[in-house]
Design a protein around this motif. Structure first.
Motif, PDB file in Angstrom:
ATOM      1  N   THR A  19      -2.508 -22.295   7.264  1.00  0.00           N
ATOM      2  CA  THR A  19      -3.114 -20.621   8.441  1.00  0.00           C
ATOM      3  C   THR A  19      -1.840 -20.307   9.003  1.00  0.00           C
ATOM      4  N   LEU A  20      -2.084 -19.001   9.109  1.00  0.00           N
ATOM      5  CA  LEU A  20      -1.150 -18.401  10.109  1.00  0.00           C
ATOM      6  C   LEU A  20      -1.540 -18.425  11.399  1.00  0.00           C
ATOM      7  N   LEU A  21      -0.603 -18.312  12.722  1.00  0.00           N
ATOM      8  CA  LEU A  21      -1.296 -18.289  13.966  1.00  0.00           C
ATOM      9  C   LEU A  21       0.022 -17.543  14.637  1.00  0.00           C
ATOM     10  N   ILE A  76       8.144 -23.410  11.557  1.00  0.00           N
ATOM     11  CA  ILE A  76       8.170 -21.932  11.818  1.00  0.00           C
ATOM     12  C   ILE A  76       8.392 -21.115  10.699  1.00  0.00           C
ATOM     13  N   PHE A  77       7.639 -19.788  11.050  1.00  0.00           N
ATOM     14  CA  PHE A  77       7.659 -18.561  10.413  1.00  0.00           C
ATOM     15  C   PHE A  77       8.624 -17.560  11.089  1.00  0.00           C
ATOM     16  N   PRO A  78      10.016 -17.924  10.380  1.00  0.00           N
ATOM     17  CA  PRO A  78      10.408 -17.038  12.086  1.00  0.00           C
ATOM     18  C   PRO A  78      10.992 -15.073  11.939  1.00  0.00           C
ATOM     19  N   GLY A 127      12.916 -17.656  -0.651  1.00  0.00           N
ATOM     20  CA  GLY A 127      13.247 -16.376  -0.822  1.00  0.00           C
ATOM     21  C   GLY A 127      11.888 -15.428   0.055  1.00  0.00           C
ATOM     22  N   TYR A 128      11.860 -14.600   0.595  1.00  0.00           N
ATOM     23  CA  TYR A 128      10.600 -13.356   0.818  1.00  0.00           C
ATOM     24  C   TYR A 128      10.824 -12.398   0.733  1.00  0.00           C
ATOM     25  N   ILE A 129       9.416 -11.884   0.116  1.00  0.00           N
ATOM     26  CA  ILE A 129       9.500 -10.563  -1.438  1.00  0.00           C
ATOM     27  C   ILE A 129       8.222  -9.512  -0.310  1.00  0.00           C
ATOM     28  N   VAL A 169       9.107 -19.541  -2.588  1.00  0.00           N
ATOM     29  CA  VAL A 169       9.185 -17.953  -2.938  1.00  0.00           C
ATOM     30  C   VAL A 169       7.616 -17.053  -2.050  1.00  0.00           C
ATOM     31  N   TYR A 170       7.959 -16.571  -1.251  1.00  0.00           N
ATOM     32  CA  TYR A 170       6.786 -15.846  -0.981  1.00  0.00           C
ATOM     33  C   TYR A 170       6.718 -14.503  -0.899  1.00  0.00           C
ATOM     34  N   LEU A 171       5.241 -14.224  -1.675  1.00  0.00           N
ATOM     35  CA  LEU A 171       4.652 -12.551  -2.112  1.00  0.00           C
ATOM     36  C   LEU A 171       4.354 -12.614  -1.080  1.00  0.00           C
ATOM     37  N   GLU A 172       4.695 -11.444  -0.421  1.00  0.00           N
ATOM     38  CA  GLU A 172       4.189 -10.886   0.786  1.00  0.00           C
ATOM     39  C   GLU A 172       3.800  -9.582   0.989  1.00  0.00           C
ATOM     40  N   ALA A 173       2.090  -9.202   0.999  1.00  0.00           N
ATOM     41  CA  ALA A 173       1.271  -7.567   0.999  1.00  0.00           C
ATOM     42  C   ALA A 173       1.706  -7.654   3.043  1.00  0.00           C
ATOM     43  N   GLY A 174       1.939  -8.158   3.527  1.00  0.00           N
ATOM     44  CA  GLY A 174       2.175  -8.217   4.993  1.00  0.00           C
ATOM     45  C   GLY A 174       0.536  -8.580   5.648  1.00  0.00           C
ATOM     46  N   SER A 175       0.798  -8.333   7.276  1.00  0.00           N
ATOM     47  CA  SER A 175      -0.382  -9.161   7.250  1.00  0.00           C
ATOM     48  C   SER A 175      -1.447  -8.287   7.960  1.00  0.00           C
ATOM     49  N   GLY A 176      -2.583  -8.118   6.981  1.00  0.00           N
ATOM     50  CA  GLY A 176      -3.722  -7.398   7.688  1.00  0.00           C
ATOM     51  C   GLY A 176      -3.820  -6.120   6.374  1.00  0.00           C
ATOM     52  N   ALA A 177      -3.103  -6.238   5.242  1.00  0.00           N
ATOM     53  CA  ALA A 177      -3.014  -5.477   4.497  1.00  0.00           C
ATOM     54  C   ALA A 177      -4.067  -5.632   3.834  1.00  0.00           C
ATOM     55  N   VAL A 199       1.353 -16.799  -1.632  1.00  0.00           N
ATOM     56  CA  VAL A 199       1.316 -15.355  -1.734  1.00  0.00           C
ATOM     57  C   VAL A 199       0.547 -15.554  -0.292  1.00  0.00           C
ATOM     58  N   GLY A 200       0.476 -14.688   0.161  1.00  0.00           N
ATOM     59  CA  GLY A 200      -0.145 -13.691   1.916  1.00  0.00           C
ATOM     60  C   GLY A 200      -0.478 -12.445   1.979  1.00  0.00           C
ATOM     61  N   GLY A 201      -1.187 -11.844   2.843  1.00  0.00           N
ATOM     62  CA  GLY A 201      -1.314 -10.895   3.451  1.00  0.00           C
ATOM     63  C   GLY A 201      -2.322 -10.010   2.959  1.00  0.00           C
ATOM     64  N   GLY A 202      -3.121 -10.024   3.419  1.00  0.00           N
ATOM     65  CA  GLY A 202      -4.517  -8.590   3.443  1.00  0.00           C
ATOM     66  C   GLY A 202      -5.728 -10.197   2.406  1.00  0.00           C
ATOM     67  N   ILE A 203      -5.842 -11.523   2.607  1.00  0.00           N
ATOM     68  CA  ILE A 203      -6.569 -11.851   1.554  1.00  0.00           C
ATOM     69  C   ILE A 203      -7.856 -12.556   3.104  1.00  0.00           C
ATOM     70  N   VAL A 220      -1.735 -20.499  -0.718  1.00  0.00           N
ATOM     71  CA  VAL A 220      -2.211 -18.853  -0.262  1.00  0.00           C
ATOM     72  C   VAL A 220      -1.936 -19.417   1.429  1.00  0.00           C
ATOM     73  N   VAL A 221      -1.985 -18.455   2.192  1.00  0.00           N
ATOM     74  CA  VAL A 221      -1.838 -17.832   3.281  1.00  0.00           C
ATOM     75  C   VAL A 221      -2.432 -17.501   3.968  1.00  0.00           C
ATOM     76  N   THR A 222      -3.167 -17.311   4.795  1.00  0.00           N
ATOM     77  CA  THR A 222      -4.013 -16.710   5.622  1.00  0.00           C
ATOM     78  C   THR A 222      -3.878 -17.188   7.381  1.00  0.00           C
ATOM     79  N   GLY A 223      -4.051 -15.423   7.218  1.00  0.00           N
ATOM     80  CA  GLY A 223      -3.892 -15.296   9.111  1.00  0.00           C
ATOM     81  C   GLY A 223      -4.673 -14.998   9.671  1.00  0.00           C
ATOM     82  N   THR A 224      -5.250 -13.183   9.668  1.00  0.00           N
ATOM     83  CA  THR A 224      -6.176 -12.725  10.413  1.00  0.00           C
ATOM     84  C   THR A 224      -7.509 -12.842  10.353  1.00  0.00           C
ATOM     85  N   VAL A 225      -7.991 -13.662   9.238  1.00  0.00           N
ATOM     86  CA  VAL A 225      -9.282 -14.259   8.886  1.00  0.00           C
ATOM     87  C   VAL A 225      -8.982 -15.526  10.530  1.00  0.00           C
TER      88      VAL A 225
HETATM   89  C1  1GP Z   1       1.044 -12.174   6.301  1.00  0.00           C
HETATM   90  O1  1GP Z   1       0.834 -13.792   4.526  1.00  0.00           O
HETATM   91  C2  1GP Z   1       0.627 -13.658   5.779  1.00  0.00           C
HETATM   92  O2  1GP Z   1       2.421 -12.828   7.073  1.00  0.00           O
HETATM   93  C3  1GP Z   1      -0.926 -13.351   6.160  1.00  0.00           C
HETATM   94  O3  1GP Z   1      -1.687 -12.417   6.070  1.00  0.00           O
HETATM   95  O4  1GP Z   1      -3.497 -11.790   8.409  1.00  0.00           O
HETATM   96  O5  1GP Z   1      -3.434 -10.443   6.585  1.00  0.00           O
HETATM   97  O6  1GP Z   1      -3.899 -13.022   6.227  1.00  0.00           O
HETATM   98  P1  1GP Z   1      -3.161 -12.105   6.665  1.00  0.00           P
END
Ligand code: 1GP
Length: 244
Positions: A19-21, A76-78, A127-129, A169-177, A199-203, A220-225
């Motif tokens: 969980t990303l905060l 820390i996710f710097p 490695g962050y991609i 290795v981290y595949l990142e679509a971007g937070s809120g993608a 894998v994270g971003g937009g899940i 799997v990483v989720t932040g926004t939810v």
């Molecule tokens: C962003 O991958 C994370 O660095 C989480 O993304 O906020 O879209 O869940 P979300």
């Protein structure tokens, strides 16, 4: 136990959820309450970071509040070398591999490395991609975003990460993608490397989490939810999907 050992040990039997905060998005006590809920639902670790507004002050206060409430690792996710905290269990020591700027490839890392060493927190080389659209992190990190139609390019970066000796290795679509990383890309990377794949971003729902895991995501990483207190049931369903 070291955090990387905990990750490797957990992955032997299970997929993981983190969980990303963002310490800039809520007060430390609120972040701690969210972290506690996430761990209760089965999240394996809490990552703390954000693209803007992160300071060593809000980073440290947030980590301390969280650590007083949960036992799981806080990582820390710097954003930069300027916002670190000795209270964390570990830090993703990451290079934004497809950045156009040396600042995000190695320079912030050079500035941060002695600080991290002094603090005594565990660095986890990663490695962050950043994948299209990349959102704020793509812009700030000056990423040459990987087109969604080019899984082989993401795989080539991941192979390079593994050859560099990076541990994750981290595949990142971007937070809120608007959409998560495509499953074909996750699959291509999964089939190309042996290091764990994040894998994270937009899940935002259980189905997307299930698709990511089935394609080969290990974590799997989720932040926004997790940010919306009223939508915590979605986080619970996502974690359930990752673990089932
Ligand atoms: C962003 O991958 C994370 O660095 C989480 O993304 O906020 O879209 O869940 P979300």
């Amino acid at each position: 136990m070291k955090v990387m050992d905990f990750i490797e040990k957990t992955l032997k039997n299970n997929k993981m959820h983190m969980t990303l905060l963002d310490p800039d998005k809520q007060e430390p006590e609120k972040a701690a309450a969210l972290a506690e809920k996430a761990v209760e639902y089965g999240s394996d670790a809490i990552m703390i970071g954000g693209s803007t507004g992160v300071t060593s002050k809000n980073m440290d206060a947030t980590i301390r509040a969280i650590k007083s409430r949960i036992e799981k690792p806080v990582i820390i996710f710097p954003t930069s070398a300027g916002a670190l905290s000795p209270s964390a269990d570990a830090i993703y020591f990451m290079s934004l591999m497809n950045s156009k700027s040396p600042v995000f490839l190695v320079r912030q890392q050079m500035i941060g490395a002695p600080i991290i060493k002094n603090m005594g927190i565990e660095p986890i080389p990663m490695g962050y991609i950043v994948i299209e659209p990349g959102m704020k992190v793509g812009e700030i990190g000056m990423a040459d975003v990987i087109p969604r139609t080019k899984p082989e390019l993401a795989a080539a970066y991941a192979i390079a990460a593994e050859m560099f000796g990076l541990r994750l290795v981290y595949l990142e679509a971007g937070s809120g993608a608007p959409e998560p990383v495509p499953s074909e890309m996750i699959k291509a990377v999964h089939e190309s490397v042996n290091i764990p794949l994040i894998v994270g971003g937009g899940i935002r729902d259980a189905e997307s989490a299930r698709i990511a895991v089935n394609a080969g995501a290990d974590i799997v990483v989720t932040g926004t939810v997790a940010e919306d207190h009223k939508k915590l049931y979605v986080l619970r369903d996502i974690i359930k999907a990752v673990k089932s």
